[in-house]
Scaffold this motif. Structure first.
Motif, short mmCIF file in Angstrom:
data_model
loop_
_atom_site.label_atom_id
_atom_site.label_comp_id
_atom_site.label_asym_id
_atom_site.label_seq_id
_atom_site.Cartn_x
_atom_site.Cartn_y
_atom_site.Cartn_z
N CYS A 292 80.67 100.79 96.48
CA CYS A 292 80.12 99.47 96.80
C CYS A 292 81.28 98.55 97.18
CB CYS A 292 79.37 98.89 95.61
SG CYS A 292 78.88 97.18 95.85
N CYS A 295 81.46 95.22 94.50
CA CYS A 295 81.93 95.33 93.12
C CYS A 295 82.93 96.46 92.94
CB CYS A 295 80.76 95.51 92.16
SG CYS A 295 79.93 97.10 92.35
N SER A 299 80.48 97.27 88.50
CA SER A 299 79.26 96.79 87.86
C SER A 299 78.56 97.88 87.06
CB SER A 299 78.30 96.26 88.93
OG SER A 299 77.92 97.32 89.78
N CYS A 307 75.65 93.70 90.03
CA CYS A 307 75.91 93.61 91.47
C CYS A 307 74.61 93.77 92.23
CB CYS A 307 76.92 94.69 91.88
SG CYS A 307 77.27 94.69 93.65
N CYS A 310 74.62 96.75 95.30
CA CYS A 310 74.40 98.17 95.01
C CYS A 310 73.44 98.35 93.84
CB CYS A 310 75.72 98.86 94.71
SG CYS A 310 76.54 98.24 93.22
ZN ZN Z 1 78.14 96.71 93.81
#
Ligand code: ZN
Length: 379
Positions: A292, A295, A299, A307, A310
């Motif tokens: 992602c 993040c 996360s 987040c 994602c």
């Molecule tokens: Zn993320």
């Protein structure tokens, strides 16, 4: 410089008389006052305080005087020079303040003036993103390849190992184009054998038929499926396809290529992962995820830092990939005993959505310059 000697009594030197020093001082003060700008003041400064100015020359004469006269003359010249340098500094400050005030007025911009330039649009972000992705591969030695959007069903499906009853071939997924048989009969629906290409993969087959390996191509292009236009679907969208066929290529080459691509697009700490999947034209096949980009995976298992991008899963699905199915190589006249290859494809709209936080796909197709302009002229 004068020096004491027996025939010369330098108790009085013409240049050091009080009235002479005063005259020199007054001339300097008058010149500074008369300077209308900083350039003129700079000239006056050289003339009246420089190494060859009258006061500087007078200062040199002091050394020739006997002690008492030397002290008096030194005091006179020193005072005059002090007054001159003080006047110079004062005038310098005045003129700088005048210049600053003038610049403020002269360079002011009236933001209330009417906007009279013809509004210009900007290149569509889908175009710039496709070019940017293509450039990543071109820099690795790939060529850009293109193919027709109205495509033979054979290139779109058969050459790519789609079995005859594969659901993708149904009219509910694919636009079939009206055709004409050799004896003049009009064919419609899935009888015509002509489709609007449903992916950019037929360019793989065309490229392999056209040229001998090694082949390294990237194929950006428009594709069609019978979806309704809504926030996450559009019947016309864009894909970018990658194909490499050479001796000895493995999944490791594919993985390295994907890692390089996401690092070039999203930053050097990006990673990818592959999950097993199935596509008719690759074997083995994989779904490719990238870390992602918001993040960076931090996360996951961290409820304090969720987040949205994602859904706190740490990964974003980007596209499908795999080793080119040997059946595809055979269909295109390439010897699978000698050559192997990998392919990769993904949707540009989807990447634009998560790379630039575009929430509604309809914004991309409605042609509103208020959408395209903020993306500017990405080069
Ligand atoms: Zn993320």
């Amino acid at each position: 410089m004068s020096a004491p000697n027996k025939s010369y009594d330098p108790v009085e030197v013409e240049a050091l008389k009080p009235e002479e020093i005063e005259r020199m001082r007054d001339e300097a003060l008058a010149a500074f006052a008369a300077a209308g700008d900083l350039d003129e003041l700079a000239h006056a400064k050289v003339a009246h305080t420089g190494g060859t100015s009258p006061l500087a020359l007078a200062n040199r004469e002091i050394g020739a005087l006997p002690p008492q006269a030397k002290a008096e003359a030194g005091k006179r010249v020193g005072q005059a020079r002090g007054q001159v340098s003080k006047a110079l500094a004062t005038r310098q400050a005045e003129l700088e303040a005048e210049r600053d005030a003038r610049v403020l007025v002269e360079e002011a911009v009236d933001v209330t003036l009417p906007y009279d330039r013809t509004p210009s649009g900007a290149r569509h972000p889908l175009t710039t993103l496709m070019e940017r992705v293509s450039d990543v591969f071109v820099s690795m030695g790939y060529e850009v390849a293109e193919g027709p959007e109205v495509e033979a069903e054979w290139f779109n499906f058969d050459a790519l190992n789609f079995v005859p009853d594969h659901p993708a071939r149904q009219t509910q997924d694919t636009f079939f184009v009206q055709g004409t048989t050799a004896d003049g009969k009009v064919t419609t629906g899935d009888e015509s054998g002509i489709v609007l290409r449903t992916h950019t993969s037929p360019v793989q087959a065309r490229t392999l038929i056209d040229r001998e390996p090694p082949v390294y191509v990237v194929c950006p292009g428009r594709v069609y499926r019978t979806d309704e236009l809504d926030a996450t679907h559009t019947p016309v969208f864009h894909q970018i396809e990658l194909l490499a066929v050479d001796e000895g290529l493995t999944m490791a080459d594919l993985k390295g290529t994907l890692d390089h691509m996401v690092q070039a697009l999203f930053g050097p700490d990006m990673k990818t992962r592959l999950r097993p999947n199935f596509f008719p034209f690759t074997e083995p096949s994989a779904e490719m995820d990238m870390l992602c980009y918001v993040c960076r995976g931090e996360s996951v298992g961290n409820p304090e830092r969720p987040c949205r991008t994602c859904s706190s899963e740490g990964w974003i699905e980007l596209g499908g990939c795999g080793m080119v199915n040997p059946k595809v190589l055979v269909a295109c006249g390439v010897d699978p005993q000698k050559y192997s290859g990998f392919a990769f494809g993904f949707g540009i709209e989807r990447m634009l959505m998560f790379r630039h936080n575009v929430e509604d796909m309809r914004d991309m197709v409605e042609g509103d310059v208020r959408f395209t302009r903020p993306f500017g002229m990405e080069i």
